[in-house]
Design a protein around this motif. Sequence first.
Motif, short mmCIF file in Angstrom:
data_model
loop_
_atom_site.label_atom_id
_atom_site.label_comp_id
_atom_site.label_asym_id
_atom_site.label_seq_id
_atom_site.Cartn_x
_atom_site.Cartn_y
_atom_site.Cartn_z
N ASP A 108 -2.61 6.01 13.16
CA ASP A 108 -3.43 4.80 13.39
C ASP A 108 -3.24 4.22 14.79
N TYR A 109 -2.12 4.51 15.44
CA TYR A 109 -1.97 4.05 16.83
C TYR A 109 -2.26 5.20 17.80
N CYS A 116 3.23 -1.61 15.43
CA CYS A 116 2.47 -0.97 14.36
C CYS A 116 1.01 -0.79 14.79
N GLY A 117 0.28 0.02 14.02
CA GLY A 117 -1.17 0.06 14.17
C GLY A 117 -1.78 -0.97 13.23
N ARG A 176 0.82 -1.22 0.00
CA ARG A 176 0.00 0.00 0.00
C ARG A 176 0.85 1.27 0.00
N GLU A 233 -0.38 9.79 8.70
CA GLU A 233 0.81 9.01 9.10
C GLU A 233 0.99 9.10 10.60
N HIS A 234 1.23 7.96 11.20
CA HIS A 234 1.39 7.84 12.65
C HIS A 234 0.13 8.28 13.40
N MET A 236 -3.41 -0.13 10.26
CA MET A 236 -3.69 0.41 8.91
C MET A 236 -3.31 -0.57 7.80
N ASP A 237 -2.07 -1.10 7.86
CA ASP A 237 -1.54 -1.85 6.73
C ASP A 237 -2.33 -3.14 6.50
N ALA A 256 5.97 4.28 7.50
CA ALA A 256 6.55 4.59 8.81
C ALA A 256 7.60 5.70 8.73
C1 GLA Z 1 3.84 1.51 9.81
C2 GLA Z 1 2.81 0.79 10.66
C3 GLA Z 1 1.43 1.41 10.48
C4 GLA Z 1 1.48 2.92 10.73
C5 GLA Z 1 2.59 3.55 9.90
C6 GLA Z 1 2.77 5.00 10.21
O1 GLA Z 1 3.55 1.32 8.44
O2 GLA Z 1 2.76 -0.56 10.28
O3 GLA Z 1 0.51 0.80 11.34
O4 GLA Z 1 1.63 3.18 12.09
O5 GLA Z 1 3.83 2.90 10.11
O6 GLA Z 1 1.65 5.72 9.83
#
Ligand code: GLA
Length: 383
Positions: free
Chosen positions: A37-38, A163-164, A28, A34-35, A166-167, A328
């Motif tokens: 989602d957590y 990570c959050g 994706r 950015e940053h 999102m991905d 990230a």
């Molecule tokens: C990485 C994490 C995502 C998100 C991005 C920053 O890709 O896997 O969950 O936190 O960094 O937006």
Amino acid sequence: MSAVRLATSQFATSFASRAAVVASAPGRVNLLGEHTDYNGGPVLPVALERRTAVAAAPSADWRVVSSLDGVVHELDVNAPLRRQWTDYLVGVVRELRSVGAAPPGARVAIASTVPIGAGLSSSAALTVAAAKALALLAGRALTPADLVEVAFRAEHDQVGVRCGRMDQTIAVHAERGTALLIETGVGTMRRVAVPGRLWVVETGVAHALTGGELNVRRLECEQALASCRRWRPGLRHLADLSPGELPDVAARLPSPLIARVRHVVTETARTRDAARRLMAGDLASVGALLSEGHRSLRDEFCSTVPEADFLVEQAGMRGAYGARLTGAGWGGAVVVLAPADREARILAELTRDFGDRFGRVPAAWGTRAAAGARREALPPKER
Ligand code: GLA
């Protein structure tokens, strides 16, 4: 060659037999958010046409090969992780087991057209495709929500990248031609049409697979949230702060936490604004928000690299609507939004500018918004 073809032919080469199932999932680009989602904020990712494919067949034990090097690894899924890419697969197997959806063993071949370490979510493409293929092998069809959760926990709980979601969410839920506005605080999703192509320019600076700086930033955000709760009891997420509260934050928090919060709060507003403008077809304004988002990553979140800063600046000067470092950070790729009738020229100039400055030509390619994880048909037998 497509990832599916690469994976099935690697399977045949390494295991002298045919795969029983193949599944794939996309990488994706995150357009904006950015940053967040957590931190309970919105994100606006788009699935790439580039995918990771996992071909598998039943077996009593675990063997896995990647088409990148053709080396077959025997895996002990109960042993401590080895701090190598196969950990992602082991993580998936363990998480599938916890929901009763893992086969007893498998032969697995992996291939990908998603660049690795480029901030394009090659890890979620791998975990989602693997979870889908292996669950199919076990005779279980996971719900999309379960698939997201298994892939998320494989990376977050098993591999240890904070990570959050999102991905994994975009890798599972993407639909062709659309971005997904995900409000991570409440879990809602909304599709937003993406016309034309997005461009990706890779900085060639690889970020580490296992979290490093991302984990540090996440900790800073947790510290900032804990501090904010002293004067804002009941605050659930940093993204729930309004821009009007930023002076209060600045008066109470130490540096660099103020800057981290400023990024999260302004990025939250920008992302919602960008989704609205994308719905209205106003690409010029979306582009301006992208570039503003990059400056916030550079100055407040401190997650960019000089190569990306250069590309974003040049993209603006060359006539793109806007650009920013996606994913990230600390390396990775820049996403560029450019007018369709000028995109070829802009990209050519941009890669030339980069070559003049850094002495190498960056990989640059276009993609349309693509679809999420799916079971793939097995290619016909090669003659
Ligand atoms: C990485 C994490 C995502 C998100 C991005 C920053 O890709 O896997 O969950 O936190 O960094 O937006």
